[in-house]
Design an enzyme around this catalytic site. Structure first.
Site, PDB file in Angstrom:
ATOM      1  N   THR A   1      -6.447  10.423   9.311  1.00  0.00           N
ATOM      2  CA  THR A   1      -6.153   9.020   9.620  1.00  0.00           C
ATOM      3  C   THR A   1      -4.863   8.934  10.442  1.00  0.00           C
ATOM      4  OG1 THR A   1      -5.064   8.896   7.468  1.00  0.00           O
ATOM      5  CG2 THR A   1      -7.308   8.068   7.588  1.00  0.00           C
TER       6      THR A   1
ATOM      7  N   SER B   1       0.827  -1.210   0.000  1.00  0.00           N
ATOM      8  CA  SER B   1       0.000   0.000   0.000  1.00  0.00           C
ATOM      9  C   SER B   1       0.860   1.258   0.000  1.00  0.00           C
ATOM     10  CB  SER B   1      -0.936  -0.009   1.203  1.00  0.00           C
ATOM     11  OG  SER B   1      -0.178  -0.018   2.406  1.00  0.00           O
ATOM     12  N   HIS B   2       2.100   1.170   0.479  1.00  0.00           N
ATOM     13  CA  HIS B   2       3.014   2.314   0.449  1.00  0.00           C
ATOM     14  C   HIS B   2       4.142   2.101  -0.554  1.00  0.00           C
ATOM     15  CE1 HIS B   2       0.976   3.187   4.252  1.00  0.00           C
ATOM     16  NE2 HIS B   2       1.279   4.432   3.989  1.00  0.00           N
TER      17      HIS B   2
ATOM     18  N   GLU C   1      -7.761   0.482   2.082  1.00  0.00           N
ATOM     19  CA  GLU C   1      -8.480  -0.786   2.242  1.00  0.00           C
ATOM     20  C   GLU C   1      -9.979  -0.590   2.000  1.00  0.00           C
ATOM     21  OE1 GLU C   1      -7.563  -3.870   2.810  1.00  0.00           O
ATOM     22  OE2 GLU C   1      -9.468  -4.788   3.430  1.00  0.00           O
TER      23      GLU C   1
END
Lengths: 344, 344
Positions: free
Chosen positions: A165, A52-53, A193
């Site tokens: 977040t 995701s990163h 997600e």
């Protein structure tokens, strides 16, 4: 370029991966120094299976670089505001280069004073916290890092987005082993997600979000249009508020709401500040003559967590890193094709 | 002593409350300075209707003072380990006086450097974090505080106690209003609440604890004999681990396990270190010439949380404090009688 791999993925060496990311960024006009710093962070995440990163963030850099305030030539410099506070103005480039330039004076100050702060201002932020925290730990220091994002998260008991977040990460050095490092969002779920589940048509776990009317919802589309929720109820909400204050007003930078307003629909990476604190874990013991052995006490703690089946955060990343050393780094073929197709 | 009140409670003035607590402690041989510092903290909690940290802790001080290492005459002094780190060795007295003596140099250092640390070592700790955090905020500074306790809490995915209930608290100053202050345990529930439910025969909420075999349990007795669980799953577990490291090894003091071993069945308050960090919320903006107004940004954040029905932590305490000013402080008659009966 090596193109081993099955239909769904291909395998690159570390050097090939870096060249792909750096080449993409410089081809789009980013200064070589900025490109190298950002690519390094994205490639570390890709290598450690923290996708995701990883390189999936590369296409999005085009939207960030298209923000009217974005500065492709930003050349940030560290300044000492006090002997304990180093500031680097990222000057509206990506934050990675600013952090890189601030780390050496941060660590020098922490070794001398026992604690020091790096305040990074005005950086477009697209990376995980753990790569930098690992660098701090590699120099024998503990690190704490946090930043706001955009105001997607409702406070506990609230109905609409106010908080970010707001990730928080921490590292503790370990001799002869990977450091203890955690890095997590203070929202119940990750925004990426939730977006993925919308694509897949899968419901969210209860407690992840609210719809536009502030009612609990497990529909990813409704939550993306409404608000996410913090992890851990009012405790997570309080932590996220602390992160807003320490990585926003304390370092004279934007809150998550101010960052969202600054974005103004550009869909760029959030532009805000970043707070990094470094601690010298042996200074107090040495200076005070206290008998307690910091290293032995910390190692005993880690051993007791692992002995009973508790997982130390970061273990999965280090296993992926070890595999990458011998097997290379597998990246998704559709992502690879998308990156190549976006080359100017 | 005023004895207004119904059968179940009586009402005291602030001065009467303080005299009761101080008188109890000095009658049991505690030095006047130590007695005053600890009584002040307990009475603040009682006044603010934060009863779990109020006068109900007074009888338990006898067990603490009976610990073989306890020092009734401890006379702690602050020392500067570096310009950014103040250390106070509580010298095996209660931690309250040590904290009180460390606060002035801590705040002076934070004003000069932007950040500073107070490391309190070897204190028996019986008080909430928020009274001290409020004092820091009253001087226009932000504060962060944390400490280990005893190893009652299993890590996420684990089966037995390793971590403490490890409270963390934070304060942010507000002009003309009470500060923003939170103070919570990183365990899912408070140990005192679990003990209370055992007395009352009430089950625990799911997720609060494990039995001796490491199985989830809602039976308070089984959880007290087994292990508590952290709030927020692996995230809360990671935070509790950070608190162990920063308020333990970083300041050359005990982890929760070491503190429990030191107790050795005495049932004293945990004896350990305490980490307090102070931040100057306007220094970075002033020193860097950044335009962002820290105070306005923070106030906008608080207003947006409250506008949508989110509660700022501490609001209940401040309401109770306002009532106490006009109505006096009501304390439970059985507790009052118990305190008087324990007078030597």
């Amino acid at each position: 370029m090596t193109t081993i791999g099955d239909g769904a993925s291909l395998t690159l060496s570390w050097r090939e991966l870096l060249e792909l990311a750096e080449g993409f960024l410089t081809a789009h006009g980013l200064s070589p120094e900025q490109a190298r710093a950002l690519a390094l962070s994205l490639c570390r995440a890709e290598r450690d299976d923290s996708r995701s990163h990883g390189l999936q963030r590369l296409p999005g850099t085009l939207e960030t670089m298209a923000h009217p305030a974005f500065n492709r030539k930003a050349d940030p410099r560290a300044e000492m505001l006090t002997p304990a506070i180093i500031r680097v103005d990222a000057d509206y480039g990506f934050s990675s280069l600013a952090v890189e330039r601030g780390l050496p004076p941060l660590m020098e100050a922490a070794r001398s004073l026992g604690i020091a702060v790096l305040a990074v201002n005005n950086g477009f932020h697209a990376t995980a916290l753990w790569p930098v925290l690992e660098e701090i730990a590699a120099q024998g220091l503990a690190g704490l890092s946090m930043n706001p994002t955009h105001d997607w998260v409702a406070p506990a008991g609230g109905s609409g987005g106010v908080l970010g977040t707001n990730p928080i990460g921490f590292s503790w050095p370990r001799r002869g082993r990977p450091p203890y490092v955690f890095d997590f969002a203070t929202s119940a779920g990750a925004r990426a997600e939730i977006a993925l589940r919308r694509q897949q048509g899968r419901a969210l776990p209860p407690g992840w979000g609210l719809d536009r009317e502030g009612r609990p919802s497990t529909d990813p589309a409704a939550v993306l249009a409404g608000a996410m929720l913090p992890f851990g109820g009012h405790k997570g909400s309080a932590l996220a508020t602390m992160i807003e204050l320490l990585a926003g007003p304390f370092i004279a930078d934007r809150t998550s709401r101010q960052s969202a307003l600054f974005d103004d629909g550009a869909r760029a990476a959030p532009c805000h500040g970043e707070l990094i604190v470094a601690f010298d874990p042996v200074l107090v013991g040495a200076a005070s003559g206290q008998g307690n052995d910091a290293e032995a006490a910390a190692e005993d703690l880690f051993a007791r967590i692992e002995q009973q089946g508790g997982r130390l955060p970061g273990a999965r990343r280090h296993a992926a890193r070890a595999r990458a050393k011998t097997e290379g780094i597998s990246i998704s073929r559709p992502l690879h094709e998308k990156i190549l197709a976006l080359m100017p």
